[in-house]
Each structure stands twice: as C-alpha cells, then as structure tokens.
Design an enzyme around this catalytic site. Structure first.
Site, PDB file in Angstrom:
ATOM      1  N   LYS A   1      32.116   8.516  36.622  1.00  0.00           N
ATOM      2  CA  LYS A   1      32.825   9.797  36.720  1.00  0.00           C
ATOM      3  C   LYS A   1      34.295   9.593  37.065  1.00  0.00           C
ATOM      4  CE  LYS A   1      33.523  14.174  36.832  1.00  0.00           C
ATOM      5  NZ  LYS A   1      33.610  14.963  35.582  1.00  0.00           N
TER       6      LYS A   1
ATOM      7  N   CYS B   1      40.733  18.189  39.582  1.00  0.00           N
ATOM      8  CA  CYS B   1      39.920  17.030  39.227  1.00  0.00           C
ATOM      9  C   CYS B   1      40.782  15.836  38.864  1.00  0.00           C
ATOM     10  CB  CYS B   1      39.000  17.409  38.074  1.00  0.00           C
ATOM     11  SG  CYS B   1      37.891  18.727  38.553  1.00  0.00           S
TER      12      CYS B   1
HETATM   13  N1  LIG Z   1      35.775  22.628  38.097  1.00  0.00           N
HETATM   14  C1  LIG Z   1      35.575  21.665  37.224  1.00  0.00           C
HETATM   15  O1  LIG Z   1      36.121  21.671  36.106  1.00  0.00           O
HETATM   16  C2  LIG Z   1      34.698  20.520  37.568  1.00  0.00           C
HETATM   17  C3  LIG Z   1      34.398  20.224  38.900  1.00  0.00           C
HETATM   18  N2  LIG Z   1      33.619  19.139  39.176  1.00  0.00           N
HETATM   19  C4  LIG Z   1      33.247  18.823  40.563  1.00  0.00           C
HETATM   20  O2  LIG Z   1      32.304  19.823  40.996  1.00  0.00           O
HETATM   21  C5  LIG Z   1      32.439  20.048  42.402  1.00  0.00           C
HETATM   22  C6  LIG Z   1      32.569  21.535  42.648  1.00  0.00           C
HETATM   23  O3  LIG Z   1      33.714  21.965  41.982  1.00  0.00           O
HETATM   24  P1  LIG Z   1      33.913  23.509  41.593  1.00  0.00           P
HETATM   25  O4  LIG Z   1      32.612  24.136  41.211  1.00  0.00           O
HETATM   26  O5  LIG Z   1      35.046  23.556  40.635  1.00  0.00           O
HETATM   27  O6  LIG Z   1      34.373  24.107  43.007  1.00  0.00           O
HETATM   28  P2  LIG Z   1      34.631  25.651  43.372  1.00  0.00           P
HETATM   29  O7  LIG Z   1      35.687  25.645  44.413  1.00  0.00           O
HETATM   30  O8  LIG Z   1      34.794  26.457  42.156  1.00  0.00           O
HETATM   31  O9  LIG Z   1      33.213  26.097  44.024  1.00  0.00           O
HETATM   32  C7  LIG Z   1      32.706  25.485  45.181  1.00  0.00           C
HETATM   33  C8  LIG Z   1      31.729  26.452  45.829  1.00  0.00           C
HETATM   34  O10 LIG Z   1      31.066  25.764  46.894  1.00  0.00           O
HETATM   35  C9  LIG Z   1      30.969  26.619  48.012  1.00  0.00           C
HETATM   36  N3  LIG Z   1      30.770  25.793  49.210  1.00  0.00           N
HETATM   37  C10 LIG Z   1      31.701  25.108  49.907  1.00  0.00           C
HETATM   38  N4  LIG Z   1      31.104  24.436  50.917  1.00  0.00           N
HETATM   39  C11 LIG Z   1      29.758  24.701  50.841  1.00  0.00           C
HETATM   40  C12 LIG Z   1      28.619  24.299  51.576  1.00  0.00           C
HETATM   41  N5  LIG Z   1      28.729  23.476  52.629  1.00  0.00           N
HETATM   42  N6  LIG Z   1      27.397  24.761  51.196  1.00  0.00           N
HETATM   43  C13 LIG Z   1      27.280  25.591  50.132  1.00  0.00           C
HETATM   44  N7  LIG Z   1      28.330  26.016  49.386  1.00  0.00           N
HETATM   45  C14 LIG Z   1      29.552  25.569  49.740  1.00  0.00           C
HETATM   46  C15 LIG Z   1      32.251  27.432  47.989  1.00  0.00           C
HETATM   47  O11 LIG Z   1      32.101  28.629  48.728  1.00  0.00           O
HETATM   48  C16 LIG Z   1      32.432  27.662  46.483  1.00  0.00           C
HETATM   49  O12 LIG Z   1      31.788  28.846  46.081  1.00  0.00           O
HETATM   50  C17 LIG Z   1      33.635  19.212  42.849  1.00  0.00           C
HETATM   51  O13 LIG Z   1      33.186  18.005  43.405  1.00  0.00           O
HETATM   52  C18 LIG Z   1      34.370  18.904  41.535  1.00  0.00           C
HETATM   53  O14 LIG Z   1      35.049  17.660  41.597  1.00  0.00           O
HETATM   54  C19 LIG Z   1      33.114  18.325  38.195  1.00  0.00           C
HETATM   55  C20 LIG Z   1      33.381  18.609  36.875  1.00  0.00           C
HETATM   56  C21 LIG Z   1      34.164  19.716  36.467  1.00  0.00           C
HETATM   57  C1  LIG Z   2      37.684  12.987  31.498  1.00  0.00           C
HETATM   58  C2  LIG Z   2      37.812  14.423  31.194  1.00  0.00           C
HETATM   59  O1  LIG Z   2      38.169  14.835  30.104  1.00  0.00           O
HETATM   60  N1  LIG Z   2      37.521  15.282  32.198  1.00  0.00           N
HETATM   61  C3  LIG Z   2      37.593  16.707  31.970  1.00  0.00           C
HETATM   62  C4  LIG Z   2      38.528  17.304  33.011  1.00  0.00           C
HETATM   63  O2  LIG Z   2      38.670  18.654  32.693  1.00  0.00           O
HETATM   64  P1  LIG Z   2      39.948  19.515  33.248  1.00  0.00           P
HETATM   65  O3  LIG Z   2      39.479  20.907  33.321  1.00  0.00           O
HETATM   66  O4  LIG Z   2      40.513  18.869  34.455  1.00  0.00           O
HETATM   67  O5  LIG Z   2      41.014  19.490  32.063  1.00  0.00           O
HETATM   68  P2  LIG Z   2      41.797  18.331  31.316  1.00  0.00           P
HETATM   69  O6  LIG Z   2      41.775  18.668  29.878  1.00  0.00           O
HETATM   70  O7  LIG Z   2      41.335  16.999  31.731  1.00  0.00           O
HETATM   71  O8  LIG Z   2      43.325  18.576  31.840  1.00  0.00           O
HETATM   72  C5  LIG Z   2      43.733  18.172  33.108  1.00  0.00           C
HETATM   73  C6  LIG Z   2      45.253  18.315  33.129  1.00  0.00           C
HETATM   74  O9  LIG Z   2      45.851  17.321  32.281  1.00  0.00           O
HETATM   75  C7  LIG Z   2      46.687  17.932  31.306  1.00  0.00           C
HETATM   76  N2  LIG Z   2      46.570  17.176  30.061  1.00  0.00           N
HETATM   77  C8  LIG Z   2      45.324  16.862  29.572  1.00  0.00           C
HETATM   78  C9  LIG Z   2      45.218  16.131  28.407  1.00  0.00           C
HETATM   79  C10 LIG Z   2      46.389  15.711  27.729  1.00  0.00           C
HETATM   80  O10 LIG Z   2      46.342  15.069  26.674  1.00  0.00           O
HETATM   81  N3  LIG Z   2      47.604  16.043  28.253  1.00  0.00           N
HETATM   82  C11 LIG Z   2      47.724  16.765  29.397  1.00  0.00           C
HETATM   83  O11 LIG Z   2      48.849  17.057  29.845  1.00  0.00           O
HETATM   84  C12 LIG Z   2      46.155  19.360  31.171  1.00  0.00           C
HETATM   85  O12 LIG Z   2      47.168  20.225  30.726  1.00  0.00           O
HETATM   86  C13 LIG Z   2      45.746  19.667  32.610  1.00  0.00           C
HETATM   87  O13 LIG Z   2      46.858  20.074  33.378  1.00  0.00           O
HETATM   88  O14 LIG Z   2      38.002  17.100  34.308  1.00  0.00           O
HETATM   89  C14 LIG Z   2      36.680  17.652  34.513  1.00  0.00           C
HETATM   90  C15 LIG Z   2      36.296  17.347  35.939  1.00  0.00           C
HETATM   91  O15 LIG Z   2      35.840  16.279  36.247  1.00  0.00           O
HETATM   92  O16 LIG Z   2      36.492  18.265  36.719  1.00  0.00           O
HETATM   93  C16 LIG Z   2      35.722  16.993  33.530  1.00  0.00           C
HETATM   94  O17 LIG Z   2      34.404  17.473  33.744  1.00  0.00           O
HETATM   95  C17 LIG Z   2      36.207  17.279  32.127  1.00  0.00           C
HETATM   96  O18 LIG Z   2      35.324  16.668  31.195  1.00  0.00           O
END
Ligand SMILES: NC(=O)C1=CN([C@@H]2O[C@H](COP(=O)(O)OP(=O)(O)OC[C@H]3O[C@@H](n4cnc5c(N)ncnc54)[C@H](O)[C@@H]3O)[C@@H](O)[C@H]2O)C=CC1
Ligand SMILES: CC(=O)N[C@@H]1[C@@H](OP(=O)(O)OP(=O)(O)OC[C@H]2O[C@@H](n3ccc(=O)[nH]c3=O)[C@H](O)[C@@H]2O)O[C@H](C(=O)O)[C@@H](O)[C@@H]1O
Length: 456
Positions: A237, A291
C-alpha cells in the site's frame, strides 16, 4: 506450525473450507467495521450487502445519526446512498456510536479509521489505537481483526497484534490479525471495493492470512493476492503511494523546463508515454489529498536509512504551489500589472477533480502566497463549499458567477481539473491572464499559460 485457533464462527472446525464461506455469506460471521467515513461507509455497505450482518461503529454522532436514518453522510459516491438506505432498511447494516459495542457483536473486525500525520510529519495513529483498544474490550477467541487503514510498515505486526493480546488478555494464538489495504479512490468506492483491483491480504501468521483471503474472496469479484505477511501487505500500500508521489514529482520537475527549452513538455510526455514502459505522470500545481502526500512519511519515519529520492520528491511536489505563484506574478508583470494591485480568481479548491476534499490541497498555499504579495484572491469550486474551507485566504465566489465576474480579474488560475471548467468561456477573462495548471483550457482561448506547456 499453523496456529490452531479456538473454534468460532470464523475459525470453524474445517476453517477455510466451504463451511466458512457459507457462514460468512449467510451472516453467521458477524462483521464489525470501525470508521464510517469516505472509505469505511462504502466498505460497511458492501460487506452488509454480501453478509447481511454488519455493525458499523463511528465516534462522530452526526455520522451515526445519518446512517441510523438510512442516509449516507458521504457524498459523491455513485450508488452509495441507495446501498446505505437498502442495507439499513433490511437490517443488514446497523450502526453504533460506541466501538466497544460493535466489538462485542463482531467476530470479523475491520478497522478503517483515519491515519494522518502530526505537525512534525510523524504518523498519527491515535485513531487506530483507539479503535484497537475498543476491539480488545470485545475480542473473543477465534476472532479475526483486519486493519484496512493505511499504516507505516510494521504497525500491524509490532503494534496492533501485541496491543490486542495485551489488552484483551487473550493469547496471540487465540485470534487472527491481518492487514488488507483499502486501494479505493474517492468517487468510485463501490466499484473499487467490489473488484476494480485485486484485493491484497497479509497476515501476522499463515492462518490469519488464509482466513482473511477466504473472507475477502467472497467480497471482491477480482482476485485476492496473498502478500505473504502483514508487513509486506503494508509495504504494498505505501509503495503504491510512494511510486505515485515520486512519479508526479518527475512530471512536475520536467514541467519546469517548458519555458527555458521553449517546448510543450506535456506533449513530449504524451508522446514519450507511447513507449509501453514509459509512464510519466501529469504535471500539476502540487500533490494533495490525505493519502499520497502522507505515505512517503509512513516509510521515512520507520527507518533510519536515508531515502533521498522519496524525500526530494516530496519537496519537489510541495514546491509546485510556489512555482504556480511565480508564474502568475511574472505573467501579470508581462501585462504591466503589479500583483499587489491584482484581483486573482482560483478555479478549484479540491485537491483533485470531482472530490469534496481539500486536505493538503495546492489551492491553499497558492492563495496564501498571492495574498501575502498583496493580491485580492477569490476562489470558487463546483463541488467544495469554499466558504467552509479552513485556512483558505480567499473570498468565495459562486461557481455560477464566474463568467459574469470574469472581467474584474487580472488573473485566473485553474487549480483543479473539475469537469465543469471544461465549459467555462475563458475568453470572458479578456482583461486578465489565464494560468492553467492542469491543461484543461482549450488552446483557442486568449493567451493561456499552461504549466508544462508554456503559452498557447
Ligand atoms: N479517502 C481515500 O481516498 C482513501 C483512504 N484510505 C485510508 O482509509 C482510512 C480512512 O480514511 P477515510 O475514510 O478517507 O477517512 P475519513 O476521515 O473520511 O473517515 C474516518 C471516519 O472514522 C471515524 N473515526 C475516527 N476515529 C474512530 C474510532 N476510534 N472509532 C470509530 N470511528 C472513528 C471518523 O469519525 C470518520 O467518520 C485512512 O487510513 C486512509 O489512509 C485508503 C484508500 C483511499
Ligand atoms: C496509487 C494510487 O493511485 N492511489 C490512489 C490515490 O488516490 P487519491 O484520491 O489520493 O488521488 P490521486 O489521483 O492519487 O491524486 C493525488 C494528488 O496527486 C495529484 N496528481 C496525481 C496524478 C498525477 O499524474 N499528477 C498529479 O498532480 C492529484 O491532482 C492530487 O492532488 O490514493 C488513494 C489512497 O490510498 O488514499 C488510493 O486508494 C488510490 O488508488
């Protein structure tokens, strides 16, 4: 030697055979999901759809109340509102504001709470540890605990598993622990969770990994890839994210030679990528979100080893807002306008197109820098409520007023490639310069300066 777990719904006598799969999809393996945010709610809803027996726990009362009403507090996810309504109405998805409550019910525990950075760029795992402590209070022999939150490599093996044993009083052999990263992107969560990519699983021991892979095999239509252990899965990851940050940094650095070489770097990148082994990313105004800008720190904080490429890439990306700002100042100067006397409009505050998220968004440092130089900065966004964005030094402008207000601006900066901006009539900005950081503005518009392509 394979760990022999106490018999339970998860570790049935013929653990891993048809009995476990059957138990899972018939709701005989109660699931508890901790964190109902942008990722957790879609995940809980899909698990409820598959198993019919999920309790979601969140510490935010507004989140709990919304889901209790059968509503999704997470917006911008196609199909999620309907799935939450359907699974809550069917009783497949229940919700609680007390994670300990959920832990008592659950046998398959999935943690997807925030993992962020503190103000020294060190990982902040406080939410994870709070969720783990709640699970420990309700952990039963034969349970399986899975972390989906992105964590620094080594966390599941060295922090989560020992803490669960210590606080639950159970022997480590009595329960399973695995790391199964969430690879989903906002705006396509249900599709991603259901199988857009292979699901990665990694256990603290072989039995944990085997059972986790069986359960997720019932969730994803894609394959389940066993990483071999939890730390390898955590590295998968984090490496994915670091790969992206380093490659965006390369694209951003290449964009800087467009002017001195008088070349359209974006075009050169497009043509270079016709080689199957060349995958240069897109230049932009900086890397945002909660992220990609974080994950390099999840690695560098874990080892003493110098990681100059990863650290330098972070610096290159974090320097892009300043590069954009200096481009605006120069272009205004070319038109005889001092930035201190300029009205500047930022198009887009979200960190990327289509998402309602501004964490680490480049618009914030761009607005701050231009304001510091004396400009009057305005900002608009079709998805984000600009007036609610913390620490944004800009006056909100309604998206619908862009063209009517255009003539007042000395410069307009396209920061986020929202689809709505593809239909903006940029010739309405005839009094100002147009800086396009995402290569969205059509070339036949008035003199447009595109980061990476120079003047049109
Ligand atoms: N947002 C994204 O694009 C992605 C996020 N992730 C990972 O997923 C995880 C969660 O991210 P998001 O869903 O975006 O966060 P978020 O901030 O949108 O949601 C987190 C939720 O967890 C709740 N929370 C916090 N502490 C808690 C606890 N102790 N017990 C139960 N609920 C609790 C909060 O109230 C909130 O509703 C992170 O580790 C992030 O790195 C992975 C891939 C994609
Ligand atoms: C490796 C990978 O592509 N990870 C994805 C990423 O999604 P996220 O929502 O963070 O968007 P992103 O497309 O990576 O963009 C992140 C940031 O980077 C910028 N960005 C991205 C690609 C690029 O060619 N140029 C650029 O400037 C975007 O504008 C943004 O500001 O991070 C997510 C995560 O881990 O939260 C993950 O699940 C997604 O699959």
């Amino acid at each position: 030697m394979t760990a022999v777990r106490p018999e339970s719904a998860v570790y049935a006598a013929d653990s891993g055979g048809p009995a476990l799969r059957e138990a899972f999809v018939t709701g005989d393996v109660p699931v508890a999901v901790y964190g109902l945010g942008k990722m957790g709610l879609p995940l809980a809803a899909v698990l409820a759809d598959v198993t019919g027996n999920v309790v979601g726990a969140d510490i935010d009362p507004e989140v709990v109340a919304a889901v209790e009403r059968g509503e999704s507090p997470v917006e911008g996810e196609p199909g999620l509102a309907e799935l939450v309504a359907e699974t809550t109405a069917a009783g497949s998805l229940r919700v609680t504001g007390d994670p300990v409550d959920a832990a008592a019910d659950g046998r398959f525990h999935v943690v997807i709470v925030p993992t962020l950075l503190d103000d020294r760029n060190d990982p902040d795992l406080s939410a994870l540890l709070a969720a783990v402590d709640a699970i420990a209070e309700g952990l039963s022999p034969g349970d399986l605990v899975v972390v989906e939150s992105t964590v620094p490599p080594g966390t599941t093996r060295d922090v989560v598993a020992p803490r669960l044993a210590e606080r639950s009083g159970l022997d480590p052999e009595e329960f399973g622990v695995a790391f199964c990263p969430e690879r989903t992107a906002s705006g396509r969560a249900l599709r991603d969770i259901r199988g857009a990519y292979p699901k990665v699983v990694g256990g603290v021991d072989a039995e944990s990994e085997r059972v986790a892979s069986l359960l997720y095999d019932e969730v994803t239509s894609n394959e389940v890839v066993r990483a071999g252990d939890a730390t390898s899965a955590e590295c998968v990851k984090v490496f994915e994210g670091v790969y992206r940050d380093v490659n965006v940094a390369l694209a951003n650095e290449l964009a800087r030679v467009a002017d001195p070489l008088d070349v359209d770097v974006r075009r050169a990148i497009e043509v270079a990528n016709t080689q199957p082994f060349c995958h240069i990313h897109d230049p932009g105004p900086g890397v945002g979100g909660h992220c990609i800008p974080l994950y390099p720190h999840f690695l560098t904080s874990q080892v003493e080893t110098d990681l100059p490429l990863i650290e330098t890439s972070r610096s290159v990306n974090d320097a892009m807002p300043a590069f954009v700002t200096s481009s605006v100042v120069k272009l205004l100067g070319d038109e005889g306008t001092d930035v201190a006397d300029a009205d500047v409009l930022l198009l887009g505050v979200a960190y990327r197109a289509g998402v309602d998220e501004t964490r680490k968004a480049p618009a914030r440092p761009i607005a701050r820098a231009l304001s510091k130089l004396g400009a009057d900065v305005y900002a608009t966004d079709p998805v984000v409520d600009v007036g609610e964005v913390p620490d944004l030094e800009a006056t909100p402008l309604d998206h619908d007023d862009i063209e009517s207000a255009a003539s007042q601006f000395d410069a307009v900066v396209l920061v986020t490639a929202h689809e709505d901006y593809e239909t903006v009539a940029f010739d309405a900005f005839e009094n100002g310069v147009v800086v396009d950081t995402r290569d969205v503005v059509e070339d036949d518009s008035p003199a447009v300066y595109t980061i990476g392509s120079g003047r049109s």
